[in-house]
Design an enzyme around this catalytic site. Structure first.
Site, PDB file in Angstrom:
ATOM      1  N   ASP A 115       0.794  -1.241   0.000  1.00 29.31           N
ATOM      2  CA  ASP A 115       0.000   0.000   0.000  1.00 29.31           C
ATOM      3  C   ASP A 115       0.821   1.284   0.000  1.00 29.31           C
ATOM      4  O   ASP A 115       0.320   2.346   0.395  1.00 29.31           O
ATOM      5  CB  ASP A 115      -0.970  -0.007   1.191  1.00 29.31           C
ATOM      6  N   ASP A 175      -6.501  -3.947  -6.455  1.00 28.76           N
ATOM      7  CA  ASP A 175      -6.196  -2.644  -5.849  1.00 28.76           C
ATOM      8  C   ASP A 175      -4.733  -2.229  -6.070  1.00 28.76           C
ATOM      9  O   ASP A 175      -4.398  -1.046  -6.086  1.00 28.76           O
ATOM     10  CB  ASP A 175      -6.429  -2.663  -4.327  1.00 28.76           C
TER      11      ASP A 175
END
Ligand code: GLY
Length: 391
Positions: A115, A175
């Site tokens: 992330d 993602d």
């Protein structure tokens, strides 16, 4: 053709074409949301926060849920504040944004998940873009170096998570496309091609394995870490392995549109247009998706406003690259109007978040029908993208 690098710079020539097409077809110019209303709401959020970390969402009891810097969502608040600075020009937002950006500095060394783009490019990336402050560059480059430690050339992807849910060997989620912008930037900035090569491999492998024939995407592809073969395709936050989890679809559209901007690779644009076609054909009447396009109880299922905000922002960018630009603009405007009409917080509501009604993870009963910080971030980004398209 290699597209230019950031959206405000895209105004010529694709945008002029899109805008001229749009006015030829008699489409109206959208009125931008009142910055004073957004500012008042974000002031409430800052007061609620009281230096407790980074705002993420609300608890089930309605209290502010703040998280530490290592959380995957920690960069969105700083990014939201940078966008407010960009929208208003008011130095107050710059000062506030910088404070929350600098609080993320240690995260440049975080190699524990994929992330990094969310945490660092939304915060430090916007800081650099808007201020030109060179001290942010080494932090972003280190963030990119940390991210590529998770790349495996046999698989051809950056590993998303280290948890395996008992069966995964090498989980990669859709993602993860969102983290590639940091890598494309890092190669441009440093002249080191490794970052871009890894991002390209990741995007190509994901294109080959994450998508179904109808251009919906699965959430998790699990690879064999020794051979690179696909082992299984699952969901983690969606309704079912074979369903279309709404935010994942938006990440895919945004990711391939951005990857095209950063590389000029035609296959990425083609993919983005296919994804857009799929999604625009499946949106409900008010243009805000349910949390999963295949959720069994539709229409009695929660919406996911975050998926709508990401989708609108992606469509605005895609409109600058495509002959279908006027359609993408019109549909993105429709989403934004719906968000403002139905899903925006009333003054003081939602402890200062701009939008309500997102879903974090329905299968885990986490953040269902809640305000969530990344919805606000992409909503503001979409407002700015639309504003730049109108000017
Ligand atoms: N990247 C996690 C999510 O979209 O929920």
């Amino acid at each position: 053709m290699k597209p230019m690098k950031s959206l405000p710079l895209l105004l010529f020539p694709a945008l002029l074409l899109a805008l001229s097409c749009s006015s030829q077809r008699g489409e109206r110019t959208r009125e931008a949301p009142d910055p004073d209303r957004l500012a008042a709401q974000l002031d409430v959020l800052e007061t609620e926060l009281q230096a407790a970390g980074f705002p993420r969402s609300l608890t089930a009891e309605g209290e502010l849920h703040a998280v530490p810097a290592g959380d995957w969502t920690s960069g969105f608040y700083a990014g939201t504040l940078w966008y407010m600075y960009e929208y208003t020009g008011d130095e107050k937002w710059k000062e506030r944004a910088l404070r929350y950006t600098l609080d993320l500095e240690e995260e440049q060394y975080n190699t524990g998940d994929h992330d990094m783009g969310f945490r660092m490019y939304c915060s430090y990336g916007n800081a650099l873009r808007l201020t030109g402050e060179e001290a942010h560059i080494p932090v972003l480059l280190q963030s990119a170096r940390s991210l590529i430690t998770r790349y495996d050339s046999t698989v051809g992807c950056i590993r998303s998570w280290d948890f395996t849910r008992g069966t995964w060997q090498y989980p990669v989620i859709i993602d993860n496309m969102m983290n590639l912008e940091l890598l494309f930037w890092a190669s441009e900035q440093s002249g080191d091609p490794r970052f871009r090569d890894i991002a390209l491999h990741h995007a190509r492998t994901t294109l080959a394995n994450h998508f179904r024939p109808d251009y919906s995407s699965v959430h998790v592809v699990d690879y064999d870490s020794l051979t690179g073969a696909v082992r299984q395709k699952n969901t983690h936050q969606g309704y079912a392995d074979g369903s279309a989890w709404a935010r994942g679809q938006s990440w895919g559209l945004y990711g391939y549109t951005m990857a095209y901007r950063c590389t000029g690779e035609e296959a990425f644009l083609v993919q983005a247009e296919h994804i857009a076609g799929y999604l625009l054909g499946r949106l409900p009447e008010d243009e805000v998706p349910y949390w999963d396009y295949d959720a069994p109880g539709i229409p009695d299922e929660p919406r996911d406003v975050s998926a709508a905000a990401i989708l609108a922002s992606a469509l605005y960018e895609l409109s600058t690259f495509s002959e279908n630009g006027p359609t993408y603009l019109r549909r993105a405007d429709g989403i934004m109007e719906s968000l403002e009409r139905t899903y925006a917080s009333a003054p003081g509501e939602n402890r200062g978040f701009l939008l309500g009604h997102s879903v974090g993870s329905k299968p885990e009963n986490g953040e269902v029908d809640m305000p969530i910080v990344y919805a606000d971030y992409y909503y503001l980004e979409a407002i700015l993208r639309r504003k730049n398209l109108s000017e």
